[in-house]
Motif scaffolding. Structure first.
Motif, PDB file in Angstrom:
ATOM      1  N   UNK A 102       0.855  -1.176   0.000  1.00 38.18           N
ATOM      2  CA  UNK A 102       0.000   0.000   0.000  1.00 38.18           C
ATOM      3  C   UNK A 102       0.895   1.230   0.000  1.00 38.18           C
ATOM      4  N   UNK A 103       0.652   2.136  -0.938  1.00 37.58           N
ATOM      5  CA  UNK A 103       1.471   3.332  -1.073  1.00 37.58           C
ATOM      6  C   UNK A 103       1.501   4.080   0.263  1.00 37.58           C
ATOM      7  N   UNK A 104       2.704   4.280   0.834  1.00 39.65           N
ATOM      8  CA  UNK A 104       2.779   4.739   2.221  1.00 39.65           C
ATOM      9  C   UNK A 104       2.209   6.132   2.482  1.00 39.65           C
ATOM     10  N   UNK A 105       2.161   6.996   1.473  1.00 40.95           N
ATOM     11  CA  UNK A 105       1.695   8.360   1.756  1.00 40.95           C
ATOM     12  C   UNK A 105       0.224   8.568   1.410  1.00 40.95           C
ATOM     13  N   UNK A 106      -0.434   7.531   0.940  1.00 40.74           N
ATOM     14  CA  UNK A 106      -1.827   7.713   0.550  1.00 40.74           C
ATOM     15  C   UNK A 106      -2.764   7.259   1.661  1.00 40.74           C
TER      16      UNK A 106
ATOM     17  N   UNK B 183       6.313  -3.359  -4.164  1.00 40.88           N
ATOM     18  CA  UNK B 183       4.994  -3.898  -4.470  1.00 40.88           C
ATOM     19  C   UNK B 183       3.921  -2.829  -4.669  1.00 40.88           C
ATOM     20  N   UNK B 184       4.005  -1.700  -3.951  1.00 46.88           N
ATOM     21  CA  UNK B 184       2.899  -0.747  -4.113  1.00 46.88           C
ATOM     22  C   UNK B 184       2.893  -0.102  -5.490  1.00 46.88           C
ATOM     23  N   UNK B 185       4.074   0.000  -6.108  1.00 46.71           N
ATOM     24  CA  UNK B 185       4.131   0.538  -7.467  1.00 46.71           C
ATOM     25  C   UNK B 185       3.666  -0.535  -8.456  1.00 46.71           C
ATOM     26  N   UNK B 187       1.677  -2.892  -7.824  1.00 49.02           N
ATOM     27  CA  UNK B 187       0.236  -3.055  -7.657  1.00 49.02           C
ATOM     28  C   UNK B 187      -0.522  -2.001  -8.456  1.00 49.02           C
ATOM     29  N   UNK B 201       1.749  10.233  -7.965  1.00 49.50           N
ATOM     30  CA  UNK B 201       1.075   9.795  -6.730  1.00 49.50           C
ATOM     31  C   UNK B 201       1.930   8.869  -5.887  1.00 49.50           C
ATOM     32  N   UNK B 202       2.647   7.962  -6.550  1.00 49.26           N
ATOM     33  CA  UNK B 202       3.293   6.892  -5.791  1.00 49.26           C
ATOM     34  C   UNK B 202       4.793   7.066  -5.643  1.00 49.26           C
ATOM     35  N   UNK B 205       6.129  11.422  -4.007  1.00 49.30           N
ATOM     36  CA  UNK B 205       5.959  11.700  -2.568  1.00 49.30           C
ATOM     37  C   UNK B 205       6.919  10.900  -1.702  1.00 49.30           C
ATOM     38  N   UNK B 206       7.290   9.715  -2.165  1.00 50.47           N
ATOM     39  CA  UNK B 206       8.179   8.888  -1.370  1.00 50.47           C
ATOM     40  C   UNK B 206       9.649   9.138  -1.681  1.00 50.47           C
TER      41      UNK B 206
END
Lengths: 325, 287, 318
Positions: A102-106, B183-185, B187, B201-202, B205-206
């Motif tokens: 899960x994208x950590x900042x969302x 994995x979050x990317x 996904x 978005x993904x 920010x990180x």
């Protein structure tokens, strides 16, 4: 027509073995698999058996070397990017660790809203309503909308990941070790949820795990993989009651049962899984197989049907009577 | 110990860098220094009665007046109050620092994100251009630009920024390359989310916290480089003051009129040190 | 009655964090007899690893350790001098990730000889003999080749065996094994567990096995303590615990396990999640999730009560 049909899928990775030399590791080796709508297929095996590479290939996260992945009648490997993107509406994946997937900042609203934003015209209030609906389906509530993954417990975060996968009501959900990072009590909650969702939405699962007990709890049919090949494939219950392939037997025997009265079985494997770079000749399992003979070293056995089950062993027919006792 | 730290860290990780900085006295101190300098520059006209002198109007009567109650920093060769000059010079110097870093981040970040996400030949082209840009010494480029377009504040800022952005490209690219495999990317990609959205978005920010760290550290160096350009006469042109330019003019009169170089020099020193300390603290808080 | 090998009384470990004081271990009592494999089982954050680290004196300075008694074979471990004499010599520890515990820049042989020379003061020929003996002992075939190998050249299972050999090199009586098989495949896990049992049988080694896996406990341990929120919820002989679990938490854990035959049935999941440990509760820490909670559970503290020989439970139901 099956929902998903994998035909002779091969994935090779180049591995550099020196400054100028490289070899090919065959991570997935001519795998055939059919998944019917509404059914749950389990894929089990130890690390390096190719189960994760297999699902990455069939979702086309990585490009397979050869083979076909037929999803609802279309070969995914032949699709161009726009058609593939449209097709992806019907497939989703849940990963092992929700904090990584899960994208950590969302916030939760954006995490579950993302697939809806991408593939539907829902916006604003209607979008949020749909997000809440999905949250409720996985046992959470609107209170969680503005939380980020790290503010949730492991179980809650995995529920959010499931809600995200579920949002578009996909036809196929790939579950890649969905409970392996969770504590036992939370694992049970998530397994129960998966069973409930399957009944409620008629979902099809492809369930990847190293844990046989977890797989058999959910799966209708199980494929056992070893060094890139499927060595046994059949109905979960039958396979559990009586394994045909020696490797399946060893896996079953090695899984520690939470019951001191069931004593460890004598089929204990020696040695470890060989390297994919230098797989053993013939039957990949022969160096660790207690029944191995010369033929196993020379010749690779084909998958064959015996008693309604596929197994890859030369001496299956000979060993079967002994297995019955 | 790593086991415990990992296990422990996951539970009680304070949520943000500001939250952690609040417990660091050095960070608070350097932040206050930075804040003071910025506020002093912003409200310069309110902090001195000699704003006109600060902006360059000569006052020959007071020529080389030493520090006193009337002129706490003394006066320069045209009799202008140095306190006012330093206050107004801060406007240029600080603006130069912020502008350079801002432009560098603005150019460098998207390039790095695209290079890291796209990979392949796109990555190759962007990174080779980056290498070329890195090969220019900032001062030399500034001299060339000044020679071509004439010396000015804007040209100096452009010259510095042009040699500065590649660092951000490299930082962001390195972040994105590792994040891309997460994995979050993956996904999001499986879900059919397009590349632009994934980056915005993904990934970004990180990827931004090391950029923030670097930007804080760079503000000090950018101010210093800006001062160096002005010192060489390639930046802001008199009568508008700038710390580097004040030091440059004042050095001729050293040591007899020591105050002329000392106070602008101290301002440069304070700004650079404070930004570096703050940058260090932000970096520590980020790891 | 002989002296137990390890005695822990009233162990408390707490950490001060920005969010408040985190009580990782709260009044823990444990006794290990010589030659037994004792399982310490629980979920994430139950304090099982912190207990082991406290025993080894490895709690970082932000943590506070207190106990009314902490002794290994009569030696008081609360004194730092005693602890440093005993640590690594009479008790050793192995971890979940052997690759991270072995030094990647030295061969297995160099690491082993270092420990052997340091603790036993042997000459180099006897050191080598002892090293080969140890590698044989932990079931590593071709010990001479292994001596020359660097950790990365070994598989995960072999690395864990090498770690065990290192831990035993000093002649330890007590081996603390923290999730030693969690990172390994099942077939390899089975091998390592068999090795641990055989070391106990052959050398009388006492093992404190820390795990989250009840299957591992059932197949390996003689006695077991179930930890919840830093307290012992239940302790018993392994067979007793699995046949007749008393504590509702133990019940819940066992019911939550998928196993052959659980297909199609709902698992009896424990609702909610493990408490953070920041807010101290007056009563039972499990009260908030317990299906058979009573009023007194929330207020009255509860000691371990003996319900049968060797079987004790911290629950107001008994």
């Amino acid at each position: 027509m099956p929902l998903l049909e994998v035909r002779s899928l091969v994935k090779q990775f180049p591995v550099s073995t020196g400054l100028f030399s490289r070899r090919w590791a065959q991570a997935v080796d001519h795998v055939d698999l059919t998944v019917n709508a509404g059914e749950t297929i389990g894929v089990v095996g130890e690390s390096g058996c190719g189960k994760t590479t297999l699902v990455r290939c069939l979702l086309r996260i990585i490009e397979p070397t050869s083979g076909q992945v037929i999803f609802e009648g279309d070969d995914l490997l032949g699709l161009d990017q726009p058609s593939l993107r449209a097709k992806r509406r019907d497939m989703a994946i849940v990963y092992q660790n929700p904090y990584l997937s899960l994208s950590p900042r969302l916030a939760v609203r954006d995490l579950i809203g993302e697939p809806l934003l991408t593939h539907t015209s829902l916006r604003g209030r209607a979008l949020i309503d749909r997000v809440v609906e999905n949250l409720e389906a996985v046992g959470l509530s609107a209170d969680h909308l503005n939380k980020r993954a790290r503010e949730l417990s492991g179980g809650q975060a995995q529920r959010v990941a499931i809600a995200r996968a579920l949002a578009l009501r996909p036809k196929l959900i790939v579950l890649d070790e969905p409970t392996s990072a969770l504590d036992v009590s939370v694992q049970a909650q998530v397994l129960n949820l998966l069973v409930k969702l399957r009944a409620e939405f008629g979902l099809t699962y492809l369930f990847i795990s190293h844990n046989l007990d977890v797989v058999q709890h959910l799966a209708d049919r199980i494929a056992v993989m070893y060094l890139g090949r499927i060595v046994e494939f059949g109905e979960a219950e039958k396979l559990f009651r009586r394994a045909h392939h020696p490797y399946t037997m060893a896996l079953l025997a090695s899984t520690p049962e939470p019951d001191p009265d069931i004593k460890e079985s004598s089929v204990a494997l020696e040695g470890s899984v060989p390297s994919l770079l230098a797989p053993p000749s013939g039957c990949h399992f022969h160096p660790r197989c207690p029944w191995a003979q010369d033929r196993c070293r020379a010749e690779s056995p084909a998958l064959r049907v015996e008693e309604g089950r596929l197994a890859r062993c030369h001496f299956l027919v000979e060993r079967l009577p002994a297995l019955k006792n | 110990m790593t086991i415990l730290a990992r296990w422990f860290g996951s539970r009680f990780a304070p949520d943000s860098i500001p939250a952690r900085l609040r417990h660091d006295p050095l960070a608070i101190f350097s932040f206050l220094v930075v804040l003071t300098l910025i506020l002093a520059a912003a409200f310069a006209p309110l902090l001195t009665s000699r704003a006109a002198e600060g902006l360059g109007e000569p006052n020959p009567v007071e020529k080389f007046a030493p520090p006193s109650a009337e002129h706490i920093f003394g006066a320069d060769h045209l009799g202008r109050d140095l306190y006012a000059r330093v206050l107004f010079g801060g406007r240029t110097s600080l603006a130069m620092g912020f502008l350079v870093v801002f432009v560098a981040v603005l150019i460098g970040t998207p390039l790095g994100a695209v290079a890291g996400y796209a990979g392949g030949w796109v990555d190759e082209i962007i990174m080779r251009v980056t290498d070329i840009a890195l090969a220019f010494p900032p001062l030399l480029l500034a001299i060339t630009i000044a020679a071509a377009l004439g010396p000015s504040f804007t040209n100096a800022a452009i010259a510095i920024a042009l040699t500065w952005w590649p660092w951000y490209t490299r930082i962001v690219r390195a972040q994105v390359v590792t994040l891309r495999e997460r994995p979050f990317v993956e996904s999001a990609r499986i879900m059919g989310v397009n590349g632009f959205t994934i980056i915005v978005r993904h990934l970004l920010p990180n990827a931004l916290s090391p950029v923030i760290v670097q930007a804080t550290l760079d503000l000090g160096s950018a101010i210093l480089t800006g001062a160096a350009l002005s010192f060489l006469g390639l930046g802001v042109q008199p009568p508008t003051p700038d710390w580097g330019q004040l030091v440059s003019t004042g050095r001729v009169y050293f040591p007899d009129r020591w105050w002329y170089v000392t106070f602008p020099g101290l301002a440069i020193f304070a700004a650079t040190l404070a930004f570096n300390l703050l940058g260090d603290s932000v970096q520590d808080a980020n790891t | 009655m002989t002296l137990p090998l390890l005695e822990i009384r009233g162990l408390r470990v707490s950490f001060s964090t920005p969010a408040g004081v985190f009580r990782a271990v709260n009044d823990l009592d444990l006794t290990l007899e010589r030659g037994e494999i004792f399982g310490l089982v629980g979920e994430t954050g139950c304090g099982k690893t912190v207990t082991a680290l406290a025993l080894m004196g490895l709690i970082p300075p932000t943590g506070r350790v207190a106990a009314s008694r902490l002794s290994l074979d009569g030696v008081d471990l609360l004194s730092p001098r005693n602890l440093s004499k005993v640590r690594g010599r009479r008790m050793a520890m192995i971890f979940q990730d052997p690759a991270a515990s072995l030094n990647p820049t030295f061969t297995i042989g160099q690491q082993l000889s270092h420990v052997i020379r340091h603790h036993l003061r042997l000459d180099s020929a006897s050191t080598r003999r002892r090293a080969i003996e140890l590698l044989n002992d932990v079931g590593l075939a071709e010990p001479k080749a292994i001596l020359r190998a660097y950790p990365h050249q070994l598989s995960g299972g072999m690395q864990q065996r090498a770690m065990i050999a290192l831990a035993l090199a000093s002649g330890a009586d007590l081996l603390i094994a923290d999730e030693p098989t969690t990172a390994l495949d099942v077939t390899i896990q089975a091998q390592i567990l068999r090795l641990l049992k055989s070391l106990r049988d052959r050398h009388g080694l006492t093992i404190l096995l820390i795990t989250h896996d009840l299957g591992v406990v059932a197949q390996t341990c003689d006695r077991v303590a179930v930890l919840y929120a830093g307290c012992v919820a239940e302790t018993a002989l392994t067979a007793q615990l699995f046949r007749a679990p008393k504590h509702p938490y133990t019940h819940g854990l066992l019911g939550a396990l998928p196993r052959p035959g659980s297909r199609g049935k709902l698992l009896s999941a424990i609702e909610g999640s493990v408490p953070s440990g920041i807010s101290a509760t007056a009563g039972c820490p499990f009260a908030a999730r317990c299906p058979s909670v009573m009023n007194r559970c929330k207020t009255e503290p509860l000691p371990l009560k003996s319900v049968a020989d060797a079987h004790a439970v911290a629950c107001h139901l008994y």
